[in-house]
Design an enzyme around this catalytic site. Structure first.
Site, PDB file in Angstrom:
ATOM      1  N   ARG A 223      80.504  28.208  12.068  1.00 33.35           N
ATOM      2  CA  ARG A 223      81.745  27.851  12.872  1.00 33.35           C
ATOM      3  C   ARG A 223      81.452  27.100  14.087  1.00 33.35           C
ATOM      4  O   ARG A 223      80.544  27.565  14.861  1.00 33.35           O
ATOM      5  CB  ARG A 223      82.834  28.921  12.746  1.00 33.35           C
TER       6      ARG A 223
ATOM      7  N   ARG B 161      87.799  24.150  14.597  1.00 31.80           N
ATOM      8  CA  ARG B 161      87.358  25.275  13.998  1.00 31.80           C
ATOM      9  C   ARG B 161      87.957  24.849  12.532  1.00 31.80           C
ATOM     10  O   ARG B 161      89.143  24.679  12.147  1.00 31.80           O
ATOM     11  CB  ARG B 161      87.999  26.444  14.279  1.00 31.80           C
TER      12      ARG B 161
ATOM     13  N   ASP C  53      84.136  30.492  17.281  1.00 32.28           N
ATOM     14  CA  ASP C  53      85.000  31.927  17.017  1.00 32.28           C
ATOM     15  C   ASP C  53      85.389  32.704  18.250  1.00 32.28           C
ATOM     16  O   ASP C  53      84.527  32.787  19.186  1.00 32.28           O
ATOM     17  CB  ASP C  53      83.946  32.663  16.191  1.00 32.28           C
TER      18      ASP C  53
ATOM     19  N   ASP D  57      87.088  36.220  19.425  1.00 30.73           N
ATOM     20  CA  ASP D  57      87.718  37.611  18.741  1.00 30.73           C
ATOM     21  C   ASP D  57      88.065  38.544  19.946  1.00 30.73           C
ATOM     22  O   ASP D  57      87.493  38.651  20.856  1.00 30.73           O
ATOM     23  CB  ASP D  57      86.553  38.321  18.114  1.00 30.73           C
TER      24      ASP D  57
HETATM   25  N1  ROI Z   1      76.171  35.940  13.581  1.00 30.45           N
HETATM   26  C1  ROI Z   1      76.136  36.017  14.741  1.00 30.45           C
HETATM   27  N2  ROI Z   1      74.681  36.335  15.362  1.00 30.45           N
HETATM   28  N3  ROI Z   1      76.976  35.671  15.815  1.00 30.45           N
HETATM   29  C2  ROI Z   1      78.182  35.610  15.466  1.00 30.45           C
HETATM   30  O1  ROI Z   1      79.184  35.131  16.177  1.00 30.45           O
HETATM   31  C3  ROI Z   1      78.424  35.591  14.036  1.00 30.45           C
HETATM   32  N4  ROI Z   1      79.807  35.417  13.728  1.00 30.45           N
HETATM   33  C4  ROI Z   1      80.190  35.693  12.527  1.00 30.45           C
HETATM   34  C5  ROI Z   1      79.143  35.907  11.282  1.00 30.45           C
HETATM   35  C6  ROI Z   1      79.341  34.908  10.352  1.00 30.45           C
HETATM   36  C7  ROI Z   1      79.576  37.507  10.790  1.00 30.45           C
HETATM   37  N5  ROI Z   1      77.922  36.119  11.773  1.00 30.45           N
HETATM   38  C8  ROI Z   1      77.497  36.007  12.869  1.00 30.45           C
HETATM   39  O2  ROI Z   1      81.472  35.466  11.992  1.00 30.45           O
END
Ligand code: ROI
Length: 158
Positions: free
Chosen positions: A92, A83, A95, A97
């Site tokens: 990325r 990352r 991610d 979260d």
């Molecule tokens: N858009 C989608 N479809 N899925 C994501 O996990 C995701 N993650 C993000 C941003 C860039 C906001 N857009 C995303 O961080």
């Protein structure tokens, strides 16, 4: 022991494999036998930046780790999978979260739980509902109501 939910997203460098590796890494944080992973979904990128589609999923598990320790571990896994934060709202490799930590509401400079964006994002809400269809958030909102609302936001009433 708290049940936690983690959102996974990737849109670079073989996103599906990124999610597979992340799930393996998450299993080391979970109490044995408690890790569950939703189906994977392809989703259009949210935000203004032009970038590839994402693969998204949600994982749940029970853990002995305290919230900030868990956050450290999630960030370590992100870094280990390459990352780099190049562009805000940009693409990325992985991610992770922290969406929910049991029933806790956490508001600290480093960590906000429930996760600030989860309530509007179908790519989080739908896989979350695959794992926990009857879930109620700590603020008493039902997950099903959030999904209905996020669909409503896509439609313009005339
Ligand atoms: N858009 C989608 N479809 N899925 C994501 O996990 C995701 N993650 C993000 C941003 C860039 C906001 N857009 C995303 O961080």
């Amino acid at each position: 022991m708290p049940l936690v939910f983690v959102a996974l997203g990737a849109n670079l460098e073989q996103p599906k494999q990124q999610l597979d590796s992340a799930c393996q890494a998450l299993s080391a944080l979970a109490q044995p036998g408690t890790l569950r992973v939703s189906p994977y979904y392809r989703s259009a990128p949210m935000g203004e930046v032009e970038q590839p589609d994402y693969v998204n999923a949600v994982a749940s598990f029970q853990t002995e780790l305290a919230p900030l320790t868990l956050l450290d571990e999630l960030q370590r896994i992100e870094l280990e999978q390459g990352r780099q934060r190049l562009v805000r709202w940009g693409p990325r490799t992985l991610d992770l979260d922290l969406l929910l930590y049991g029933d806790e509401i956490i508001n600290t400079p480093r960590l906000t739980v429930p996760h600030y964006g989860m309530k509007q994002r179908a790519f989080v809400l739908v896989p979350l509902a695959d794992l926990a269809p009857d879930l109620q958030l700590p603020c008493q909102t039902r997950l099903a109501a959030l999904i209905t609302q996020s669909m409503r936001n896509e439609l313009i009433p005339l």
